[in-house]
Design a protein around this motif. Structure first.
Motif, mmCIF file in Angstrom:
data_model
loop_
_atom_site.group_PDB
_atom_site.id
_atom_site.type_symbol
_atom_site.label_atom_id
_atom_site.label_comp_id
_atom_site.label_asym_id
_atom_site.label_seq_id
_atom_site.Cartn_x
_atom_site.Cartn_y
_atom_site.Cartn_z
ATOM 1 N N LEU B 98 0.839 -1.164 0.145
ATOM 2 C CA LEU B 98 -0.042 -0.201 -0.127
ATOM 3 C C LEU B 98 0.894 1.409 0.044
ATOM 4 O O LEU B 98 0.938 2.193 -0.861
ATOM 5 C CB LEU B 98 -0.779 -0.182 1.397
ATOM 6 C CG LEU B 98 -2.584 -0.989 1.234
ATOM 7 C CD1 LEU B 98 -3.179 -0.223 2.251
ATOM 8 C CD2 LEU B 98 -3.175 -0.618 -0.066
ATOM 9 N N PHE B 102 1.041 3.950 -3.204
ATOM 10 C CA PHE B 102 0.248 5.301 -2.789
ATOM 11 C C PHE B 102 1.244 6.399 -3.155
ATOM 12 O O PHE B 102 0.623 7.321 -4.054
ATOM 13 C CB PHE B 102 0.383 4.999 -0.657
ATOM 14 C CG PHE B 102 0.102 6.201 -0.604
ATOM 15 C CD1 PHE B 102 -1.546 7.261 -0.767
ATOM 16 C CD2 PHE B 102 0.649 7.307 0.755
ATOM 17 C CE1 PHE B 102 -1.817 8.656 0.283
ATOM 18 C CE2 PHE B 102 0.548 8.900 0.824
ATOM 19 C CZ PHE B 102 -0.816 9.164 1.284
ATOM 20 N N LYS B 240 -11.791 19.629 -15.975
ATOM 21 C CA LYS B 240 -13.254 18.451 -15.324
ATOM 22 C C LYS B 240 -13.707 18.310 -16.360
ATOM 23 O O LYS B 240 -14.208 17.194 -15.470
ATOM 24 C CB LYS B 240 -14.111 20.082 -15.267
ATOM 25 C CG LYS B 240 -14.985 19.134 -14.211
ATOM 26 C CD LYS B 240 -15.220 20.565 -12.916
ATOM 27 C CE LYS B 240 -15.965 20.797 -11.434
ATOM 28 N NZ LYS B 240 -16.553 21.779 -11.499
ATOM 29 N N PHE B 302 -14.750 -2.402 -3.912
ATOM 30 C CA PHE B 302 -14.456 -1.147 -3.523
ATOM 31 C C PHE B 302 -13.802 0.041 -4.335
ATOM 32 O O PHE B 302 -14.737 1.524 -4.145
ATOM 33 C CB PHE B 302 -13.575 -1.253 -2.159
ATOM 34 C CG PHE B 302 -13.241 -0.377 -1.280
ATOM 35 C CD1 PHE B 302 -14.151 0.056 0.117
ATOM 36 C CD2 PHE B 302 -11.734 -0.104 -1.121
ATOM 37 C CE1 PHE B 302 -14.464 1.034 0.118
ATOM 38 C CE2 PHE B 302 -12.682 1.245 0.299
ATOM 39 C CZ PHE B 302 -13.508 1.637 0.589
ATOM 40 N N LEU B 306 -15.791 3.744 -5.199
ATOM 41 C CA LEU B 306 -15.423 5.078 -4.565
ATOM 42 C C LEU B 306 -14.607 6.118 -5.752
ATOM 43 O O LEU B 306 -15.868 7.079 -5.960
ATOM 44 C CB LEU B 306 -13.579 5.119 -4.315
ATOM 45 C CG LEU B 306 -13.117 4.896 -3.262
ATOM 46 C CD1 LEU B 306 -11.656 4.425 -2.488
ATOM 47 C CD2 LEU B 306 -14.283 5.484 -1.885
ATOM 48 N N ILE B 310 -16.526 9.206 -6.815
ATOM 49 C CA ILE B 310 -15.850 10.622 -6.912
ATOM 50 C C ILE B 310 -16.341 11.037 -7.973
ATOM 51 O O ILE B 310 -16.576 12.375 -8.948
ATOM 52 C CB ILE B 310 -14.746 9.762 -7.271
ATOM 53 C CG1 ILE B 310 -13.738 9.384 -6.211
ATOM 54 C CG2 ILE B 310 -13.880 11.212 -8.267
ATOM 55 C CD1 ILE B 310 -12.659 9.219 -6.407
ATOM 56 N N MET B 313 -18.606 14.325 -7.587
ATOM 57 C CA MET B 313 -18.482 15.358 -7.332
ATOM 58 C C MET B 313 -17.907 15.272 -8.840
ATOM 59 O O MET B 313 -17.818 16.991 -8.500
ATOM 60 C CB MET B 313 -17.425 14.341 -6.175
ATOM 61 C CG MET B 313 -17.507 14.123 -4.847
ATOM 62 S SD MET B 313 -16.440 13.141 -3.457
ATOM 63 C CE MET B 313 -14.486 13.977 -4.512
#
Lengths: 569, 321
Positions: B98, B102, B240, B302, B306, B310, B313
């Motif tokens: 991880l 990351f 965007k 999972f 997520l 997003i 958003m």
């Protein structure tokens, strides 16, 4: 604003995942060692005695020891690493001779059936528990559980018992003078610590009597040992040793070049020249005990009955049965060229299974000359001429050579070369290479798929120092469907049969005098060689690299011990 | 929202069941763990005993039944190699992977967006051409080669960074990670950069293509004529609209990184999960392989969850229902 908040939230989630998983990493053993070390105390008053210096060494190994339980594995890396913490009754010196370990002395009864071991008194396990006969009995029992890889140590053992706290007696079912060499890797565990605990406990916790104590084990990253200051014998110079498993060959080479490790094992053959150009590094090499060889099913009329790719001959006979055919195949193969071209010189061509320093090594056996013309002649005379029609057109007969491609150094290339040599004398070879997870089941005559192999290349080594152990595994008669004598001939994959050889092996096992045993086994190698029971190719070489900080004295069995490393001042 | 979560959860259970059947049956075919466990000269009795000890003497369907029953009580079996519960072995390895992923994700995220927007907005500049050459190289160079070159240049020739292994581990707020020590970060740089390369290159190209398309749209011209600064137009409006496909790919890539960093971890001797998986496959350690792929499936479900959130958003018009 809301977006930033939610991004933060996701970050927290991810970090939370990391936190949840990371809490139980270290702390395998709370360890009570550092306080005992005189390191700081002795610095304050230099006095007359030379202050104890710290000698730390880091070694790059080719693999990790997967469990700290000494009984669930029986292979070089695990054995050597775990023997830093655990000891056997018998230890070995640098030439693989037996020397007293936890047994101070031992004797064999006149009928060769009873061994008595006198244990060393006053030895403590790392946690302070006392070592005695109960620990030995417990360890012997545990070594025969279903998970243990050491059950064959007890092949000839009928029973064992404790006479008193420091005497253990072992009764054999048949004479076995080399029982000691089987015992010397079987380490002793502390009964009080491990009795009644499962394999998962023993795999994480240690308590032995050895020269080093475990400080830290992070799987696949490092295992760290510190010197056991209460050791019963001579304490080694190195105070702390770190073993790092680095499985990628090139990465291991990089680590010795940057100085991140002081020594690496299994230097890839292609990197040796580069390392030699660096004045700071030393290359150390020795012939290994591992012999690479060919086995053919030459002692049966029905080789590999279940094979998908069976042997094809013009008349359906088994050519491997015919001695001149086996001789011809040996003459066809250029063992020296394999060593020079494929192994870059990092192998020692072999004339028999036996390493030079083993009891029973026969120096008179020679590798037959490479002579393809003679091979063709022998094959013609044996009644296997080149066919001029049919499926074998242009060839004498067809065989399938089974070999691993990821188990031994350059195994696939060697097998390809052998196929080439045999094709040149008219034997068609169907090359069947496979990974080791399939290979060792595949070549076992009693595997679930049936008997499917008649010609194979494999490797074998044992570190007993006794030719009779080699011979009883590799040459003792064995049928296609099972052993002739239980526990013997386990890797006789050509089903070689010779009652004279069997008798010599049995006699050697019941012969106490080393010189006599030597003679008997020399005879075994001679007979097997005359009959071409197998074709030995070479012994691999062990190659180590060290930096100038240390000096290393390797063992023939490639066990890496911190006490064979000397830190130079 | 709640309905969405429940539906995803049910989907996950289905996926897990299917994965477990497939993996369980196929991992029985990749090799015989018993032959790797017993000595080569073992007798038939020793082999049979080992097979029985592992429970491999039973028919495959019975084995699967036992496995399912154990899993329901939280037991994924004992690893054949480590003699530890399989799930524990996997979770022990998770932090190392991880932290590498990351750092790699941060490198990828920051650089790919900046470079992608730049090369999309100004495709004719020299800088953009350099970026495109770099991205082609990044996509085409295999990571085992790149990793070795990194070690050679930064480890051996320049001597700036350690060639392999995980560094010292620090603890902050109960989290153990090598990110918290200087030594740890030094060890982390080379593998993380190696791991980033392919993804970085892919996402640069994706962002660039999206930007080029958006920048020609009328709303961009309108915004410019309205007097919005060029930077704001690029990063607020055009970017965007470019991000939706980028986020999808990025999400999948992160999942792939966590699950299958096999090559990078092997080269850098990194004690993470990818190396665990490949070692387990080589030695036919079925409990680890099965549990591992179950964990990976959960993780992908999972991560996709997520990603869906997003989306909302980035583009409020998307409705999770």
């Amino acid at each position: 604003m809301k977006k930033i908040l939610s991004i933060l939230l996701i970050l927290v989630l991810v970090l939370g995942m990391m936190a949840g998983c990371s809490t139980d990493q270290p702390a395998e053993e709370p360890a009570e060692e550092p306080a005992e070390e005189p390191a700081e105390g002795s610095d304050e008053e230099p006095a007359e005695e030379p202050a104890e210096k710290d000698y730390e060494v880091t070694v790059g190994l080719a693999g990790d020891t997967l469990a700290l339980d000494p009984y669930v594995y029986n292979e070089t890396i695990s054995n050597a690493v775990l023997q830093h913490m655990y000891e056997a009754l018998i230890l070995t010196d640098n030439e693989l001779n037996n020397v007293p370990g936890l047994a101070e002395d031992w004797e064999l009864s006149d009928d060769l059936m009873t061994w008595t071991f006198y244990l060393r008194e006053g030895v403590e396990f790392h946690n302070g528990n006392e070592f005695n006969a109960d620990d030995v009995i417990y360890s012997f029992d545990r070594a025969q559980e279903p998970f243990s890889k050491w059950t064959n140590v007890f092949g000839t053992v009928e029973s064992y018992e404790k006479l008193d706290d420091y005497t253990v007696v072992v009764h054999s079912s048949s004479p076995d003078v080399i029982f000691l060499s089987k015992l010397r890797d079987l380490v002793i565990l502390d009964k009080e610590t491990f009795e009644g605990k499962g394999e998962d406990f023993v795999a994480l916790n240690t308590n032995g009597t050895g020269r080093y104590k475990l400080e830290e084990h992070v799987k696949e990253d490092r295992i760290v040992f510190v010197r056991n200051e209460n050791y019963w014998g001579e304490k080694p110079q190195v105070t702390k040793v770190t073993y790092k498993p680095i499985t990628n060959d090139a990465t291991r080479t990089a680590n010795i070049m940057t100085g991140d490790v002081d020594m690496v094992v299994d230097v890839p053959v292609r990197d040796v020249e580069i390392l030699k150009t660096n004045d700071d590094l030393n290359i150390i090499q020795q012939p290994s005990l591992r012999n690479i060889y060919l086995n053919f099913a030459g002692w049966t009329d029905n080789p590999s009955p279940d094979a998908e790719e069976p042997m094809i001959t013009p008349d359906g006979s088994n050519p491997f049965r015919v001695l001149p055919v086996r001789q011809a195949m040996y003459h066809a193969i250029n063992v020296q060229e394999i060593s020079d071209k494929i192994m870059n010189g990092f192998s020692t061509p072999a004339a028999s299974y036996s390493p030079e320093n083993y009891v029973g090594y026969n120096p008179d056996i020679e590798i037959p000359e490479h002579d393809p013309e003679l091979a063709k002649q022998l094959l013609d005379d044996a009644g296997y001429p080149v066919q001029d029609s049919g499926e074998l057109e242009g060839y004498r007969f067809q065989v399938t050579l089974d070999s691993s491609n990821d188990r031994y150094i350059n195994d696939a290339q060697i097998a390809q070369a052998i196929a080439g040599y045999l094709e040149r004398v008219g034997i068609k070879v169907n090359l069947n290479l496979m990974s080791r997870n399939v290979f060792f089941t595949y070549i076992r005559g009693t595997n679930p798929m049936g008997d499917i192999t008649h010609f194979l290349m494999s490797g074998w080594s044992d570190s007993s120092g006794e030719g009779v152990t080699l011979a009883s595994d590799l040459l003792y008669s064995h049928n296609q469907d099972g052993p002739v004598k239980e526990g013997f001939g386990g890797v006789n994959r050509g089903y070689y049969k010779n009652e004279e050889v069997d008798a010599l092996i049995d006699e050697a096992l019941a012969t106490r005098e080393v010189e006599k045993r030597d003679e008997l086994i020399q005879e075994v190698w001679k007979i097997a060689s005359e009959e071409v029971a197998y074709i030995p190719i070479h012994f691999q070489q062990d190659v180590f690299a060290t930096n100038s900080k240390i000096d290393y004295n390797p063992r023939p069995n490639k066990y890496i011990y911190a006490w064979d490393i000397e830190v130079l001042e | 929202m709640l309905k969405f979560v429940v539906r995803r959860f049910l989907q996950m259970i289905m996926v897990l069941l299917i994965v477990s059947v497939i993996v369980f049956i196929f991992s029985s075919l990749i090799g015989d763990p018993v032959s790797l466990m017993v000595p080569e000269n073992a007798t038939q009795q020793e082999i049979d005993a080992a097979r029985e000890y592992l429970g491999l003497d039973k028919p495959i369907l019975v084995q699967y039944g036992i496995f399912l029953k154990d899993v329901l009580s939280g037991n994924f079996g004992l690893s054949y190699r480590y003699y530890q519960p399989a799930m524990k072995v996997i979770i022990e390895r998770l932090p190392a992977t991880l932290e590498m992923v990351f750092v790699s994700a941060i490198i990828t995220g920051i650089f790919s967006i900046i470079l992608g927007v730049y090369s999309g907005a100004y495709p004719k500049r020299k800088g953009s051409k350099v970026i495109m050459v770099f991205s082609i190289a990044g996509i085409s160079l295999p990571s085992f080669w790149l990793g070795m070159m990194m070690i050679y240049i930064f480890g051996i020739k320049l001597g700036w960074l350690p060639p392999s292994g995980r560094g010292e581990i620090g603890t902050i707020l109960g989290i153990n990670s090598s990110l918290f020590t200087l030594d740890g970060i030094k060890h982390l740089i080379l593998p993380a950069v190696t791991l980033s390369m392919v993804n970085l290159a892919t996402i640069i190209r994706l962002t660039r293509a999206g930007m080029q398309e958006n920048i020609r749209q009328d709303y961009v011209k309108y915004a410019r004529s309205k007097g919005v600064s060029r930077r704001d137009v690029l990063y607020r409006h055009a970017l965007k609209n470019t991000l939706i496909p980028v986020v999808t790919i990025f999400g999948l890539q992160i999942g792939g990184l966590i699950a299958f960093t096999t090559i990078t971890e092997t080269i850098f001797a990194w004690p993470g999960m990818g190396k665990l998986l490949i070692d387990s496959i080589y030695s036919a350690d079925k409990p680890i392989i099965v549990s591992y792929l179950m964990v990976v499936s959960i993780m992908f479900v999972f991560i996709n969850f997520l990603v869906d959130i997003i989306y909302v958003m980035i583009d409020p018009r998307i409705d999770l229902k």
